[in-house]
Design an enzyme around this catalytic site. Structure first.
Site, PDB file in Angstrom:
ATOM      1  CB  VAL A 154     -51.695 -90.740 -16.658  1.00  0.00           C
ATOM      2  CG1 VAL A 154     -52.787 -89.875 -16.059  1.00  0.00           C
ATOM      3  CG2 VAL A 154     -50.982 -91.527 -15.582  1.00  0.00           C
ATOM      4  N   GLY A 204     -54.062 -91.615 -21.802  1.00  0.00           N
ATOM      5  CA  GLY A 204     -53.761 -92.062 -23.164  1.00  0.00           C
ATOM      6  C   GLY A 204     -52.979 -91.095 -24.034  1.00  0.00           C
ATOM      7  CB  ILE A 250     -53.875 -86.012 -22.579  1.00  0.00           C
ATOM      8  CG1 ILE A 250     -55.318 -86.219 -23.043  1.00  0.00           C
ATOM      9  CG2 ILE A 250     -53.644 -84.577 -22.138  1.00  0.00           C
ATOM     10  CD1 ILE A 250     -56.367 -85.928 -21.967  1.00  0.00           C
ATOM     11  CD  GLU A 297     -61.210-104.363 -20.717  1.00  0.00           C
ATOM     12  OE1 GLU A 297     -61.091-105.404 -20.053  1.00  0.00           O
ATOM     13  OE2 GLU A 297     -60.348-103.474 -20.785  1.00  0.00           O
ATOM     14  CE  LYS A 315     -56.164 -94.364 -17.258  1.00  0.00           C
ATOM     15  NZ  LYS A 315     -57.427 -94.277 -18.002  1.00  0.00           N
TER      16      LYS A 315
HETATM   17  N1  LIG Z   1     -56.229 -99.754 -25.159  1.00  0.00           N
HETATM   18  C1  LIG Z   1     -56.046 -98.491 -24.823  1.00  0.00           C
HETATM   19  O1  LIG Z   1     -56.694 -97.586 -25.362  1.00  0.00           O
HETATM   20  C2  LIG Z   1     -55.042 -98.139 -23.769  1.00  0.00           C
HETATM   21  C3  LIG Z   1     -54.863 -96.789 -23.397  1.00  0.00           C
HETATM   22  C4  LIG Z   1     -53.891 -96.437 -22.461  1.00  0.00           C
HETATM   23  C5  LIG Z   1     -53.145 -97.441 -21.865  1.00  0.00           C
HETATM   24  N2  LIG Z   1     -53.379 -98.748 -22.218  1.00  0.00           N
HETATM   25  C6  LIG Z   1     -52.544 -99.760 -21.569  1.00  0.00           C
HETATM   26  O2  LIG Z   1     -51.757-100.402 -22.555  1.00  0.00           O
HETATM   27  C7  LIG Z   1     -51.555-101.754 -22.213  1.00  0.00           C
HETATM   28  C8  LIG Z   1     -52.023-102.634 -23.354  1.00  0.00           C
HETATM   29  O3  LIG Z   1     -53.382-102.416 -23.591  1.00  0.00           O
HETATM   30  P1  LIG Z   1     -54.119-103.019 -24.884  1.00  0.00           P
HETATM   31  O4  LIG Z   1     -55.460-102.386 -24.926  1.00  0.00           O
HETATM   32  O5  LIG Z   1     -53.241-102.933 -26.061  1.00  0.00           O
HETATM   33  O6  LIG Z   1     -54.290-104.540 -24.435  1.00  0.00           O
HETATM   34  P2  LIG Z   1     -54.636-105.794 -25.374  1.00  0.00           P
HETATM   35  O7  LIG Z   1     -55.277-105.363 -26.628  1.00  0.00           O
HETATM   36  O8  LIG Z   1     -55.320-106.777 -24.502  1.00  0.00           O
HETATM   37  O9  LIG Z   1     -53.201-106.378 -25.751  1.00  0.00           O
HETATM   38  C9  LIG Z   1     -52.343-106.992 -24.834  1.00  0.00           C
HETATM   39  C10 LIG Z   1     -51.222-107.656 -25.622  1.00  0.00           C
HETATM   40  O10 LIG Z   1     -50.276-108.169 -24.714  1.00  0.00           O
HETATM   41  C11 LIG Z   1     -50.021-109.526 -25.030  1.00  0.00           C
HETATM   42  N3  LIG Z   1     -49.646-110.173 -23.784  1.00  0.00           N
HETATM   43  C12 LIG Z   1     -50.382-110.397 -22.675  1.00  0.00           C
HETATM   44  N4  LIG Z   1     -49.640-110.986 -21.729  1.00  0.00           N
HETATM   45  C13 LIG Z   1     -48.404-111.137 -22.249  1.00  0.00           C
HETATM   46  C14 LIG Z   1     -47.187-111.670 -21.768  1.00  0.00           C
HETATM   47  N5  LIG Z   1     -47.102-112.183 -20.552  1.00  0.00           N
HETATM   48  N6  LIG Z   1     -46.115-111.657 -22.602  1.00  0.00           N
HETATM   49  C15 LIG Z   1     -46.192-111.149 -23.841  1.00  0.00           C
HETATM   50  N7  LIG Z   1     -47.311-110.608 -24.352  1.00  0.00           N
HETATM   51  C16 LIG Z   1     -48.403-110.615 -23.556  1.00  0.00           C
HETATM   52  C17 LIG Z   1     -51.279-110.050 -25.654  1.00  0.00           C
HETATM   53  O11 LIG Z   1     -50.939-111.178 -26.456  1.00  0.00           O
HETATM   54  P3  LIG Z   1     -52.036-111.915 -27.392  1.00  0.00           P
HETATM   55  O12 LIG Z   1     -52.351-110.895 -28.462  1.00  0.00           O
HETATM   56  O13 LIG Z   1     -51.317-113.090 -27.939  1.00  0.00           O
HETATM   57  O14 LIG Z   1     -53.195-112.225 -26.521  1.00  0.00           O
HETATM   58  C18 LIG Z   1     -51.698-108.835 -26.477  1.00  0.00           C
HETATM   59  O15 LIG Z   1     -51.021-108.811 -27.710  1.00  0.00           O
HETATM   60  C19 LIG Z   1     -52.284-101.968 -20.879  1.00  0.00           C
HETATM   61  O16 LIG Z   1     -51.389-101.750 -19.824  1.00  0.00           O
HETATM   62  C20 LIG Z   1     -53.325-100.872 -20.899  1.00  0.00           C
HETATM   63  O17 LIG Z   1     -53.741-100.490 -19.603  1.00  0.00           O
HETATM   64  C21 LIG Z   1     -54.287 -99.106 -23.128  1.00  0.00           C
END
Ligand SMILES: NC(=O)c1ccc[n+]([C@@H]2O[C@H](COP(=O)([O-])OP(=O)(O)OC[C@H]3O[C@@H](n4cnc5c(N)ncnc54)[C@H](OP(=O)(O)O)[C@@H]3O)[C@@H](O)[C@H]2O)c1
Length: 418
Positions: A122, A124, A126, A180, A195
């Site tokens: 929730v 990020g 903060i 996205e 959230k």
């Molecule tokens: N991005 C942000 O700013 C942010 C902020 C707060 C919370 N979040 C949360 O953090 C999480 C990750 O976000 P992200 O932005 O880092 O996503 P992302 O860039 O799409 O990365 C997802 C990663 O997970 C891997 N993956 C997907 N399915 C998998 C599985 N079944 N087993 C193992 N690895 C798997 C992907 O592998 P590959 O690399 O091989 O495709 C990739 O490395 C999400 O829940 C998101 O809501 C993100």
């Protein structure tokens, strides 16, 4: 005494996962035992030993103490359940998974004597979850409301500052990587809904059914709405809120006119803000980066370090983080809520139109606090703006239905006022 290392496995090495690995470089007492990804051949800007494409290997690895899940989505549920059954503590940034399956996961964690930490899920970067559970634990909260999605706030800010349409600002956000390719999760309010479900659960101590949360996105907001709101002393923001009501909790996500006197109205671009109102603290606001590689990694690594600090205790780690809720909240149907409304109306510029609007309002108990006609649109129609006093949502909808049936009147938007 030798300082034992905390051994972690990371599921996901995308934006957040790579940030976590980079930030952990300076913490010698945390060891990344292995990590899992979907595609082993993808190039990454971090190196981790023992990379696998089978996340179950991490969930069952007896050499791992903590599983850090930064993969996202609900497909990872079984892996996390397996990790918990294997007595691993969990750190996750996955709001969707917690909002949809939190009850099951938290019960399982309690049964297995492990904790689930989710500061990054929730807002990020903060710090919010632990401060609410610890420093603000003495409070009885009336409400929690805020801007919990950076993408939509960026789009609304650009619409306001550059007088551009929603579509133009979405394209800008996509070009800059703020939105996205498929922006549905953000612009239709799903992300903010997950959230606020998590926040409402903590703030009110009751489980929240995410499927009962009323949700509206920002796609219908026009540059004209933003301009008129500005003239009337408001900004338009996507607000996620949960409020205590007489017989339950009112949880929802939708755009709102926010008075310029409210500090939430000043929050620009991708910044997030959360305003809590409770006793004895009164109003307290948290502001900061709601996403991004390093802000999010800050929260994830903070959770890992909290676990490290207590890990040597063995049992009963971080007891204040354990979720003991079992009862579901009575969630108030949006039709039963009372709100002030902004209505934008396009009507044929003929005599009696304002009168017809006034009569419909009177018929359905809607008190008008302000009505403005914005001249003639040049095509024989006029834009009329109405701001109402507090009105029951179902009365407002009936009133709108009545006006829609008049063939010279069209309601072009209905936005609630905070
Ligand atoms: N991005 C942000 O700013 C942010 C902020 C707060 C919370 N979040 C949360 O953090 C999480 C990750 O976000 P992200 O932005 O880092 O996503 P992302 O860039 O799409 O990365 C997802 C990663 O997970 C891997 N993956 C997907 N399915 C998998 C599985 N079944 N087993 C193992 N690895 C798997 C992907 O592998 P590959 O690399 O091989 O495709 C990739 O490395 C999400 O829940 C998101 O809501 C993100």
């Amino acid at each position: 005494m030798e300082n034992k290392k905390l051994k972690i496995g990371i599921i996901g090495l995308g934006t957040v996962g790579c940030g976590v690995v980079k930030v952990l470089e300076k913490f010698n007492d945390i060891e990344i035992v292995s990590a899992s990804v979907k595609n082993l051949n993808k190039k990454r800007d971090v190196e981790v030993q023992n990379l696998t494409s089978d996340s179950m290997e991490i969930a069952t690895n007896s050499n791992i103490d903590v599983v850090v899940e930064v993969a996202g989505g609900c497909g990872i549920l079984e892996v996390l359940k397996t990790a918990i059954k294997n007595k691993k503590h969990i750190v996750t940034a996955n709001k969707e998974l917690l909002a949809r399956h939190g009850a099951e996961l938290f019960d399982l964690a309690r049964e297995n004597g492990v904790v689930i930490l989710y500061e990054a899920a929730v807002a990020g970067g903060i710090p919010l979850i632990l401060p609410i559970k610890t420093s603000l634990a003495a409070n009885d909260f009336k409400s929690v409301a805020g801007i919990l999605n950076g993408t939509t706030n960026y789009i609304l800010t650009k619409m306001e500052e550059e007088n551009l349409s929603y579509g133009e600002c979405l394209a800008k956000a996509q070009a800059l990587g703020y939105a996205e390719t498929d922006p549905t999760g953000d612009v239709e309010g799903f992300d903010a809904m997950y959230k606020i479900a998590i926040l409402a659960n903590i703030v009110f101590g009751k489980r929240i059914d995410v499927n009962q949360i009323y949700r509206e996105g920002i796609t219908k907001i026009t540059a004209q709405d933003i301009k008129i709101a500005d003239e009337l002393g408001y900004k338009i923001k996507l607000i996620a809120q949960a409020k205590k009501a007489d017989n339950g909790i009112d949880v929802r996500v939708h755009p709102m006119l926010v008075s310029k006197t409210n500090p939430i109205s000043d929050i620009k671009n991708a910044t997030n803000a959360v305003l809590l109102d409770g006793f004895p603290v009164d109003k307290v606001m948290f502001v900061g980066p709601g996403a991004g590689q390093f802000p999010t990694a800050s929260s994830v690594v903070g959770d890992i370090l909290s676990l490290k600090a207590e890990f040597d205790k063995g049992e009963n780690i971080l007891p204040m983080t354990v979720c003991h809720h079992s009862e579901y909240a009575n969630q108030i149907d949006v039709n039963e809520t009372k709100n002030c409304y902004y209505l934008s109306i396009v009507a044929k510029n003929v005599k009696g139109v304002i009168g017809a609007i006034g009569c419909a309002c009177a018929e359905f108990n809607v008190n008008i606090s302000c009505v403005i006609q914005k001249g003639d649109n040049g095509d024989g129609s006029a834009t009329i703006i109405v701001i109402t006093e507090e009105t029951l949502e179902k009365d407002m909808n009936q009133m709108i239905q009545k006006l829609q049936n008049e063939n010279n009147i069209q309601i072009t938007n209905k936005i609630r006022v905070l």
